[in-house]
Design a protein around this motif. Structure first.
Motif, PDB file in Angstrom:
ATOM      1  N   ALA A 144     -54.299   2.303 -18.487  1.00 13.10           N
ATOM      2  CA  ALA A 144     -53.356   1.176 -18.584  1.00 13.10           C
ATOM      3  C   ALA A 144     -52.703   1.157 -19.969  1.00 13.10           C
ATOM      4  N   LEU A 145     -53.513   1.388 -21.022  1.00 16.52           N
ATOM      5  CA  LEU A 145     -52.959   1.430 -22.384  1.00 16.52           C
ATOM      6  C   LEU A 145     -51.991   2.597 -22.539  1.00 16.52           C
ATOM      7  N   TRP A 146     -52.361   3.757 -21.973  1.00 13.88           N
ATOM      8  CA  TRP A 146     -51.473   4.924 -22.019  1.00 13.88           C
ATOM      9  C   TRP A 146     -50.160   4.625 -21.289  1.00 13.88           C
ATOM     10  N   HIS A 147     -50.266   3.937 -20.155  1.00 11.48           N
ATOM     11  CA  HIS A 147     -49.083   3.599 -19.366  1.00 11.48           C
ATOM     12  C   HIS A 147     -48.176   2.634 -20.129  1.00 11.48           C
ATOM     13  N   PHE A 148     -48.766   1.604 -20.766  1.00 11.16           N
ATOM     14  CA  PHE A 148     -47.970   0.663 -21.557  1.00 11.16           C
ATOM     15  C   PHE A 148     -47.291   1.373 -22.731  1.00 11.16           C
ATOM     16  N   SER A 149     -47.949   2.380 -23.275  1.00 15.80           N
ATOM     17  CA  SER A 149     -47.354   3.150 -24.367  1.00 15.80           C
ATOM     18  C   SER A 149     -46.118   3.902 -23.893  1.00 15.80           C
ATOM     19  N   ILE A 150     -46.208   4.492 -22.701  1.00 15.58           N
ATOM     20  CA  ILE A 150     -45.064   5.212 -22.138  1.00 15.58           C
ATOM     21  C   ILE A 150     -43.904   4.249 -21.893  1.00 15.58           C
ATOM     22  N   ILE A 151     -44.215   3.058 -21.370  1.00 14.31           N
ATOM     23  CA  ILE A 151     -43.167   2.052 -21.142  1.00 14.31           C
ATOM     24  C   ILE A 151     -42.501   1.675 -22.462  1.00 14.31           C
ATOM     25  N   GLY A 152     -43.322   1.506 -23.503  1.00 14.64           N
ATOM     26  CA  GLY A 152     -42.774   1.179 -24.816  1.00 14.64           C
ATOM     27  C   GLY A 152     -41.823   2.254 -25.325  1.00 14.64           C
ATOM     28  N   LEU A 153     -42.178   3.517 -25.112  1.00 10.04           N
ATOM     29  CA  LEU A 153     -41.309   4.615 -25.561  1.00 10.04           C
ATOM     30  C   LEU A 153     -40.028   4.688 -24.734  1.00 10.04           C
ATOM     31  N   ILE A 154     -40.113   4.348 -23.453  1.00  9.05           N
ATOM     32  CA  ILE A 154     -38.912   4.340 -22.599  1.00  9.05           C
ATOM     33  C   ILE A 154     -37.921   3.290 -23.101  1.00  9.05           C
ATOM     34  N   PHE A 155     -38.426   2.089 -23.417  1.00  3.38           N
ATOM     35  CA  PHE A 155     -37.537   1.042 -23.925  1.00  3.38           C
ATOM     36  C   PHE A 155     -37.077   1.351 -25.347  1.00  3.38           C
ATOM     37  N   THR A 156     -37.890   2.064 -26.095  1.00  2.57           N
ATOM     38  CA  THR A 156     -37.451   2.506 -27.427  1.00  2.57           C
ATOM     39  C   THR A 156     -36.249   3.425 -27.304  1.00  2.57           C
ATOM     40  N   ASN A 157     -36.307   4.356 -26.353  1.00  2.00           N
ATOM     41  CA  ASN A 157     -35.171   5.233 -26.093  1.00  2.00           C
ATOM     42  C   ASN A 157     -33.927   4.436 -25.714  1.00  2.00           C
ATOM     43  N   ASN A 158     -34.141   3.362 -24.943  1.00  2.00           N
ATOM     44  CA  ASN A 158     -33.028   2.526 -24.515  1.00  2.00           C
ATOM     45  C   ASN A 158     -32.278   1.950 -25.714  1.00  2.00           C
ATOM     46  N   PHE A 159     -33.017   1.413 -26.685  1.00  2.00           N
ATOM     47  CA  PHE A 159     -32.370   0.778 -27.842  1.00  2.00           C
ATOM     48  C   PHE A 159     -31.880   1.812 -28.857  1.00  2.00           C
ATOM     49  N   ILE A 160     -32.564   2.957 -28.930  1.00  2.00           N
ATOM     50  CA  ILE A 160     -32.061   4.035 -29.795  1.00  2.00           C
ATOM     51  C   ILE A 160     -30.696   4.508 -29.289  1.00  2.00           C
ATOM     52  N   THR A 161     -30.543   4.574 -27.965  1.00  3.54           N
ATOM     53  CA  THR A 161     -29.265   4.975 -27.389  1.00  3.54           C
ATOM     54  C   THR A 161     -28.151   4.023 -27.813  1.00  3.54           C
ATOM     55  N   LEU A 162     -28.438   2.727 -27.811  1.00  3.66           N
ATOM     56  CA  LEU A 162     -27.438   1.744 -28.227  1.00  3.66           C
ATOM     57  C   LEU A 162     -27.063   1.921 -29.692  1.00  3.66           C
ATOM     58  N   LEU A 163     -28.056   2.221 -30.522  1.00  2.68           N
ATOM     59  CA  LEU A 163     -27.796   2.383 -31.955  1.00  2.68           C
ATOM     60  C   LEU A 163     -27.103   3.701 -32.266  1.00  2.68           C
ATOM     61  N   LEU A 164     -27.384   4.736 -31.449  1.00  2.00           N
ATOM     62  CA  LEU A 164     -26.789   6.046 -31.697  1.00  2.00           C
ATOM     63  C   LEU A 164     -25.421   6.202 -31.064  1.00  2.00           C
ATOM     64  N   ASN A 165     -24.966   5.191 -30.311  1.00  3.88           N
ATOM     65  CA  ASN A 165     -23.658   5.281 -29.676  1.00  3.88           C
ATOM     66  C   ASN A 165     -22.583   5.535 -30.729  1.00  3.88           C
ATOM     67  N   ASN A 166     -21.855   6.652 -30.547  1.00  2.00           N
ATOM     68  CA  ASN A 166     -20.807   7.087 -31.488  1.00  2.00           C
ATOM     69  C   ASN A 166     -21.358   7.564 -32.825  1.00  2.00           C
TER      70      ASN A 166
END
Length: 491
Positions: A144-166
């Protein structure tokens, strides 16, 4: 206050969709997008349940193997998001003069990204895979902890994409470094997965390490919020950037007459605008697509031609899918001039054909993997030139998605140059050569399969004038519907 405004924003977006000038087109594409999402959902579920026994039967420890290669998944996810994930869009200019707090606008826009296809589709792999791990004796709490970590990294990618736009200067070096590591891994020079394994496995073995990805996700949201809030002003973040105009004549194209005029415009577009330049970069990435399929004994033989089509046709699929949408900003003016559709279509055809030939030449490094591999790429190029080049132009008559090139620098810009819709429309263009190649293999051998695919491509090239005439008729019949759809600047 927040809940009321969020509800109001959702109502506005609902009305915007149903009152759109291109409502019918958008609805059809939404249906195909939903069908595509359902398809990938089923694939991910099957893969999630099936990868454990598959790896186990191959003599590999499933959990360790997945943890080793997760680094490539997250980099690939970030790359796909950068080009395909739409940025949060609202009619911000009309909202700013109203008594609405900027925090509400930004929170709603960022909140929309949490429900992105790219955020929830991985769950259909990781949840079944986690179930299989627990079923095979792994600790429920640690998984469960490993799974929550993966979810955290997925959402991290989401916000990194917004910041890296352009932010090309930041994004491209990262991708090239990781691609370099992947190539080094492929040729057994340097294996980055050995080191990344300890991090991802640590999310399972260390009870407190899962806090790290959750913290990065929250930090990503905070910095994205601050960035968009800071740029949410008419005279700064939403202001149009003014550059000094530079005139490029390309006089060497004058010898081609009207065809040369259209080619000049397309070359200027590719040089001056980020969205169109993105298609060139994607074409380069497509060149390396073959490493996933060529000389792979664990896949069907027909996937070789699938890779050949992609390697040689990167520009054709990314740029060609949005013809004539690239010209949507001045399409009405162009249609009011004495311009022959045949000349316009031929100019786009020559552009994708020349790009296909260039990609085929650049892909010559595949000769190191064997002559057969490069013959598959050449075969795919012949089919792309003879058949797929016509299909992308034909599809352009019905995909009336306006591209507002002026929005590429906005804080809440919308990327339409390369998205899921393009991928879905590309499916028939890939299925036909695969079926032809498979038919040749089943009846004779792989050489016969390549000859069959190439033969169809040669026939398409031979009858190109007849095909252009039919495409021209369709463009004329769709002319007024296209002009009406292009009157609105967002999808």
């Amino acid at each position: 206050m927040y809940l009321y405004m969020f509800k109001h924003f959702l109502t506005l977006e609902w009305k915007s969709f149903f009152r759109s000038a291109s409502f019918a087109t958008n609805l059809v594409l939404k249906i195909f997008t939903i069908l595509g999402a359902l398809y990938f959902t089923v694939v991910f579920i099957l893969l999630g349940f099936g990868i454990y026994p598959l790896l186990e039967d191959s003599g590999l420890e499933p959990f360790s193997t997945v943890n080793k290669f997760l680094i490539y998944y997250f980099v690939l996810d970030l790359t796909i998001r950068f080009f395909m994930q739409k940025m949060p869009v609202l009619n911000i200019r009309t909202l700013l003069p109203l008594p609405i707090r900027r925090n509400v606008i930004v929170h709603f826009s960022l909140g929309k990204t949490l429900f992105s296809f790219f955020n929830w589709i991985p769950a259909f792999f990781f949840i079944p895979f986690s179930i299989m791990l627990v079923k095979n004796g792994f600790s429920i709490s640690q998984i469960a902890l490993w799974h929550f970590s993966i979810i955290g990294l997925i959402f991290t990618n989401n916000f990194i994409t917004l910041l890296l736009n352009n932010k090309d200067a930041v994004f491209y070096p990262i991708v090239f470094i990781v691609c370099g590591c992947g190539i080094a891994h492929y040729f057994h020079v340097f294996d980055i997965t050995v080191y990344c394994f300890y991090l991802f496995n640590g999310f399972y073995s260390n009870s407190f390490l899962f806090i790290l990805p959750l913290f990065t996700a929250l930090a990503g949201y905070y910095f994205a919020f601050q960035f968009f809030k800071r740029n949410l002003t008419l005279d700064d973040g939403l202001a149009k950037k003014r550059d000094v105009a530079k005139t490029e004549h390309f006089t060497w194209l004058n010898q081609f007459g009207t065809l040369g005029v259209f080619l000049k415009n397309d070359i200027r577009l590719l040089k001056r605008n980020k969205r169109s330049r993105t298609t060139v970069f994607m074409s380069v990435l497509f060149l390396f697509y073959g490493f996933l399929f060529f000389n792979n004994d664990h896949q069907a033989a027909v996937m070789g031609i699938f890779a050949g089509i992609f390697v040689s046709g990167g520009f054709l699929f990314t740029f060609g899918q949005f013809v004539p949408s690239w010209d949507s900003s001045y399409y009405q003016l162009m249609m009011s001039q004495n311009i022959q559709y045949r000349d316009y279509i031929r100019s786009k055809w020559w552009l994708v054909v020349l790009a296909t030939l260039a990609s085929t030449f650049l892909a010559s490094f595949y000769l190191f993997m064997g002559g057969k591999v490069y013959l598959l790429i050449v075969t795919g190029a012949i089919y792309n030139i003879g058949v797929n080049s016509h299909l992308v132009l034909l599809g352009g008559a019905f995909v009336k998605t306006p591209i507002d090139l002026s929005k590429s620098k906005g804080a809440f810009g919308d990327k339409q140059a390369f998205n899921i819709k393009t991928m879905l429309i590309a499916v028939p263009k890939l299925a036909i050569p695969v079926l032809l190649y498979g038919l040749g293999i089943s009846l004779f051998n792989e050489t016969a399969g390549m000859l069959l695919v190439a033969g169809v491509g040669v026939l398409g090239f031979a009858f190109r004038n007849l095909v252009f005439k039919q495409i021209e008729k369709i463009y004329k019949s769709e002319k007024y519907a296209t002009v009406a759809a292009y009157k609105q600047t967002s999808n």
